[in-house]
Design a protein around this motif. Structure first.
Motif, PDB file in Angstrom:
ATOM      1  N   CYS A 125       0.766  -1.186   0.014  1.00 11.30           N
ATOM      2  CA  CYS A 125      -0.006  -0.127   0.007  1.00 11.30           C
ATOM      3  C   CYS A 125       0.855   1.425   0.001  1.00 11.30           C
ATOM      4  CB  CYS A 125      -1.003   0.065   0.961  1.00 11.30           C
ATOM      5  SG  CYS A 125      -2.491  -1.269   0.949  1.00 11.30           S
ATOM      6  N   LYS A 126       1.844   1.406  -0.845  1.00 12.14           N
ATOM      7  CA  LYS A 126       2.758   2.361  -0.939  1.00 12.14           C
ATOM      8  C   LYS A 126       2.015   3.511  -1.455  1.00 12.14           C
ATOM      9  CE  LYS A 126       5.850   3.621  -4.587  1.00 12.14           C
ATOM     10  NZ  LYS A 126       7.013   4.237  -3.686  1.00 12.14           N
ATOM     11  N   GLY A 127       2.220   4.783  -0.744  1.00  9.09           N
ATOM     12  CA  GLY A 127       1.583   5.923  -1.071  1.00  9.09           C
ATOM     13  C   GLY A 127       0.144   6.186  -0.509  1.00  9.09           C
ATOM     14  N   ILE A 128      -0.133   5.034   0.472  1.00  5.63           N
ATOM     15  CA  ILE A 128      -1.576   5.046   1.067  1.00  5.63           C
ATOM     16  C   ILE A 128      -1.231   5.635   2.638  1.00  5.63           C
ATOM     17  CG2 ILE A 128      -3.550   3.784   1.848  1.00  5.63           C
ATOM     18  CD1 ILE A 128      -3.511   2.424  -0.811  1.00  5.63           C
ATOM     19  N   ALA A 129      -1.751   6.584   3.036  1.00  7.88           N
ATOM     20  CA  ALA A 129      -1.188   7.081   4.370  1.00  7.88           C
ATOM     21  C   ALA A 129      -1.610   6.138   5.503  1.00  7.88           C
ATOM     22  CB  ALA A 129      -1.939   8.502   4.513  1.00  7.88           C
ATOM     23  N   GLY A 130      -2.778   5.583   5.242  1.00  7.16           N
ATOM     24  CA  GLY A 130      -3.066   4.681   6.375  1.00  7.16           C
ATOM     25  C   GLY A 130      -2.319   3.404   6.751  1.00  7.16           C
TER      26      GLY A 130
END
Lengths: 297, 811
Positions: free
Chosen positions: B774-779
């Motif tokens: 989940c690269k680039g997904i803040a959570g």
């Protein structure tokens, strides 16, 4: 309550871009989440309500229509709406930081606290009216949820043991593979022996209805029937029959595994078919309850 | 006998066709020899409607033929037109059998006996080679095919696969997919399947037992007729129904043919390419090699080279390659102003690892590299940062921060960052520019290619990395000079997974440093081997023996295929004697390890079940290949309710495809390792990616950037089966709409049926899909966030198997 939410967690929530991955060392279930944080919060809330109910002297008698009753009612109604939102949260994959485990944990414990919030809101005045209907529906939702918690806490290990590293697709494939082998092996049999085998081949592993699915018992199983029929038959060549009997036994074992798998999965899911519709009924009854209260103000 | 031509081009793929078109445009006498009856056979053989991508995007096309992303038919149609418009003199059915002669007077003989004379030859034959043909009666019938592009092209057919190597078995398994309802037979001439991988053989046997295909050994085809095939079996001839024959009888690789002309290769291994000059001239003057055979698998590269090579042959020596402007951009931000070739020469002269690199190779490496100017004190990278690129010092020097306020200089010409390159681990120290400097950053892929192609570069990198690794491990004022004798006698050993390096109770004083991979330490306690510790790359072991002279007190074996550096006990002892501080530090490390060992031994007596479970769990985790993982998904099946919300969350967080299969995978003591990416230390998927789009990101994640050409190499190379080849499904209706109206497929990956209905006739290109953490997904990873019960967690093996865990378990 500050100690229940460590500062670290609050600051992490506010951080928009989280660069370091959260890696954990062990599994912590939703019931134990954050050292029973929501159990403590919910328990504290219930205790507060019970104690304040006893201390505050509402005249002429404790009633849903008193200021105290309105307070509990408002808390309860908002809580019910928030608890319903779990269904949306679960499915909406937004990219910000949240944990469904934390939501589930809060859902379970705050949901249980509704027993106290809702009941104490009534001032123990129950009767045959739409108000009590809402209370009854709420209690049924909580009861079904309680079943869900117990199922979630006890059944996963059994599901894991039963499937023994096989996926559901593989279980189905295994059954189909036995079917194909049976089809070939049954060719030399006499027509009277072939009939039960063909019936077993035509059997749909998913058939049997809800009762069979939940109990795991399939009294009209064509494979078992074929086994019985072939065990007592003397009409075909013994070697060919033995081969078919062996395959039927293997298929029966594969079917048993799949049926057990489906049974546990059904037990893990069935309560949702009660819990969710009842929740909507509850929200309808709750709306009626609130509107009628304000209409007859 | 034909008129002599200026240039003969062999192979009419993108490279050869582009070369011939240029020759046509220049009015050069030429001939384009193609062995089949159509141009560009490799692309011709793509499945119908397949989209061909035009990567790399930043490279400009320089060719007289058109090329842009599009369907196979569109591209082939364009090329046929272009060939005609450019007056290309093409000869089809001309399979070259032999080349003789020398520059100015080559003689080319074809299989049909024709002879062509040419002054120069351009070899653009690609790497596909010639498949071996069937030799029985009817072998030229059209329903015999030599490759299967898409198994789904075959439905409800009787298919016979001839040949039982990996290719044959994989094709047979593909078309035997149950949903396709084919009747598949695979033939093997001998009794066993010795040529194929064990995994393929076992998959095939399973498919055979399950009735998906029939496996005929000691059987070969005798006569092919339309609809029927006669087999020669041990019990006599047999005629079976057969609509399609897939013949996978191996192929003759082009290398032998190329070498028969006298062209030298860079090395003996399979990855080697012909040695080439900057103008693509091979070691035989007058023979030029371009395209995939020269090591450029991408169509655009091939077409540009076709253009360039004919310009060179025509005497246009001033031509700058199409990548000139890209290279110029790389050097644009440097303080000095030099031309591209001056810069390349400057780097070659000043950097040790570039010394043996040819100008052509240099251009290619630089395209995958960055050159930057650093002011004194600028940080190049920080300790603990992930990164796998290699830095070389072209000007100035670098300072390594070995301890707070203690720095060690690295001189001009040397390299740094090589630890990340070799072990894939995070950066071990912070590096700053010691003065105003110019550093070259070479990407991991380019650096590995460099090491494979230039032996001199490999030697330098290995030596420096070994010295550095030792300096980092053995602290206490050690210098490169102290290490001289240790490094001279050091040997690098490859250890296959599971092999024991050090055996408990044996005498021995060699010290080992783990260069790549990882090891597990086990000890025999009460007749059972107990897991003590997991050693990641960069750690050392065997030092107790040197210090105490006592027999080995634990067994060390490889968790995954690893490389260790063996240091002889004698040289190690001498080094310790010269540096008492190093001895102290090493003794302290030994004491700490000994303490942990005795802790586990003491626990074993009182909490034996906890220790056993810990040990068995560790064994299971290692067996599942998590020893090479950096971040893996684990599921506790005491908590997992099977809702598959992890998979749904994964699909919905990305482009509608799940990158994990929760249910598949092994389980031990309710700990389940699902089929999902582990972000290996040395990602197998990265090994052979033609467009080079697989990278390691800043959080350690192995991800794919856009640009995948759908070749499937990564999927085949991944030992854990976590990469799918799939096209993204169309946009789903919104969640609210689904919740309120029930319309559409709901959360998670839509069913193939729904996707098919939405797409209609369109067949989008399948590309590789894998977990990107989940690269680039803040959570953070969606699979973990979306687990309602807390069953899913992500772990790294060092943390998961730490002693702290045992302490918690044991109470």
């Amino acid at each position: 309550m500050a100690s229940l939410f460590p500062k670290r967690l609050l600051s992490r929530r506010s951080k928009a871009t989280q660069t370091e991955r959260v890696r954990e060392r062990r599994h912590e279930g939703f019931l134990r989440y954050a050292n029973f944080r929501w159990a403590k919060i919910s328990g504290g809330l219930c205790l507060l309500i019970i104690v304040s109910y006893a201390l505050i002297d509402v005249t002429p008698r404790p009633n849903g229509g008193s200021w105290y009753g309105y307070t509990l009612g408002t808390i309860g109604a908002l809580l019910i709406l928030w608890l319903t939102a779990l269904g949306y949260r679960k499915r909406k994959m937004t990219s910000d930081y949240w944990s469904l485990k934390a939501w589930t944990s809060a859902h379970v414990y705050l949901g249980l606290s509704l027993i106290v919030i809702g009941t104490w809101h009534t001032g123990f005045q129950l009767g045959w009216n739409v108000h009590t209907l809402a209370w009854v529906l709420m209690m049924l939702v909580i009861l079904s949820g309680l079943y869900g918690v117990i199922a979630y806490a006890t059944l996963p290990a059994a599901l894991s043991n039963n499937r023994d590293e096989m996926t559901q697709m593989q279980m189905l494939e295994a059954i189909r593979a036995f079917d194909r082998q049976l089809h070939a092996a049954a060719q030399p049999l006499t027509p009277e022996d072939t009939a039960p085998v063909l019936a077993a081949l035509d059997e749909d592993p998913f058939a049997g209805g809800i009762a069979a699915r939940l109990s795991g018992r399939y009294p009209r199983c064509a494979t078992s029937a074929a086994l019985v029929a072939l065990a007592t038959s003397r009409s075909s060549n013994a070697d060919a029959r033995d081969k078919v009997v062996g395959l039927l036994k293997q298929k029966e074992a594969a079917l048993a595994r799949l049926r057990q798998h489906l049974k546990i999965r059904a037990l893990l899911e069935v309560w949702l078919y009660v819990h969710v519709p009842l929740t909507f009924a509850l929200i309808a009854a709750l709306s009626a309850h609130i509107i009628s209260v304000f209409f007859y103000w | 006998m034909s008129e002599p031509v200026k240039v003969a081009i062999i192979g009419s793929g993108p490279a050869g066709l582009s070369a011939a078109s240029r020759a046509g445009q220049l009015g050069l006498s030429h001939v384009l020899l193609e062995k089949t009856d159509h141009l560009s056979d490799t692309i011709f053989k793509y499945q119908k409607g397949k989209r061909v991508l035009a990567t790399p995007e930043r490279l400009d096309l320089r060719s007289d033929c058109r090329f842009a992303e599009g369907a196979r038919e569109y591209i082939l149609g364009n090329w046929d037109e272009d060939a005609a418009n450019n007056k290309v003199n093409v000869v089809k059915h001309a399979e070259v059998a032999a080349v003789t002669g020398e520059k100015g007077a080559f003689e080319i003989k074809t299989a049909s006996g024709d002879v062509y004379h040419a002054e120069n030859i351009v070899l653009a034959i690609g790497t596909q080679g010639n498949p071996n043909r069937m030799r029985c009666g009817g072998a030229d019938l059209p329903h015999i095919i030599y490759q299967v592009d898409d198994p789904e092209d075959f439905k409800d057919k009787h298919i016979t696969v001839v040949g039982s190597g990996d290719a044959g078995i994989e094709n047979a398994l593909g078309v035997a997919e149950e949903a396709l309802e084919n009747t598949v037979t695979i033939l093997n001439r001998s009794k066993d399947f010795a040529r194929a991988k064990a995994k393929n053989v076992s998959d095939m046997m399973e498919a055979g037992e399950n009735g998906f295909m029939s496996i005929r050994t000691e059987t070969q085809p005798k006569l092919v007729e339309p609809g029927w095939l006669t087999l020669e079996t041990p019990t006599g001839d047999e005629k079976i129904q057969c609509d399609v024959i897939v013949a996978r009888l191996g192929s003759v690789a082009p290398r032998g043919f190329v070498e028969s002309m006298g062209i030298e290769f860079t090395g003996p291994d399979r990855e080697a390419f012909p040695k080439l000059s900057p103008t693509f001239e091979s070691t035989v003057p007058g023979i030029f090699v371009i395209g995939a055979l020269a090591g450029y698998p991408l169509i655009k590269h091939c077409m540009n080279q076709g253009y360039d090579v004919v310009e060179f042959i025509n005497g246009n020596t001033g031509l700058t390659p199409a990548d000139e402007k890209d290279l110029a951009a790389i050097f644009a931000n440097l303080p000095q102003q030099k031309s591209v070739s001056e810069w390349l020469e400057y780097l070659r002269e000043r950097v040790r690892i570039f010394a043996d690199v040819s100008p052509l190779q240099m251009r290619e490496f630089m395209l995958d590299s960055k050159v930057a100017y650093y002011r004194k004190g600028d940080v190049v990278f920080e300790k603990g940062e992930p990164g796998s690129s290699l830095f070389a010092i072209a000007d100035g020097h670098a300072e390594v921060e070995v301890a707070p306020d203690v720095t060690v200089p690295i001189e001009q010409g040397s390299i740094f960052g090589e630890v990340g390159l070799i072990s894939g681990r995070k950066r071990g120290a912070t590096i700053r520019a010691g003065e105003d400097s110019i550093f070259v950053e070479v990407s991991r892929t380019a650096a590995l290619k460099l090491m494979a192609a230039v032996p001199g570069a490999k030697r330098v990198i290995n030596r420096i990395s070994l010295e550095r690794q030792l300096l980092q491990i053995f602290k206490g004022g050690l210098t490169v000079e102290d290490l001289g004798p240790v490094v001279d006698t050091a040997e690098v050993e490859r250890i296959p997974a599971g092999k024991v390096v050090v055996t408990e109770g044996e005498q021995g004083d060699d010290v080992y440093v783990i260069r790549s991979g990882s090891m597990v330490v086990e000890k025999d306690i009460g007749g059972k081997s107990i897991f003590l510790r997991y050693l990641p790359a960069g750690s050392f072991f065997g030092e107790m023996g040197v210090l105490s002279g006592a027999p080995r007190n634990a067994t060390v074996k490889a968790a995954v295929g690893s490389e260790v550096i063996k240091l002889t006990g004698e040289s190690f002892r001498k080094m310790l004697a010269a540096r008492p501080k190093v001895r102290e530090a090493t003794e302290a490390a030994v004491a700490e390890r000994a303490q942990m060992n005795s802790f586990i031994e003491s626990r074993k007596a009182s909490y034996s079940s906890a220790v056993d479970l810990y040990s068995d769990t560790a064994g299971f985790i290692m067996k599942e290949g998590l020893g090479e993982a950096t971040d893996a998904l684990l599921i506790d099946e005491n908590l997992c309710v099977g809702c598959d919300n992890c998979e749904k969350a994964c699909a919905d967080s990305h482009e509608g495809l799940s990158r994990l299969d929760r249910e598949a995978g092994k389980t031990f003591a309710h700990l389940h390792v699902p089929t999902s990416c582990r972000h290996c230390e040395h990602p197998h998927c990265m090994a052979d990616c033609p467009p080079n789009v697989i990278h390691r990101g800043p959080d350690g994640e192995v991800f794919m950037e856009p640009g995948c050409i759908g070749c499937g190499n990564c999927m085949r190379n991944c030992p854990y089966g976590v990469i799918r080849m799939e096209a993204a499904p169309p946009q789903k209706p919104s969640l609210l709409r689904w919740l309120l109206t029930g319309f559409g497929p709901g959360p998670g990956e839509p069913s193939p049926k729904w996707t098919k209905k939405q797409l209609g006739e369109e067949k989008p290109k399948k590309i590789a899909v894998k977990c990107d953490m989940c690269k680039g997904i803040a959570g953070g990873p969606a699979c973990v966030r979306a687990c309602p019960t807390g069953a899913a967690i992500r772990v790294s093996p060092e943390e998961f198997l730490s002693i702290a865990r045992l302490q918690e378990d044991a109470g």
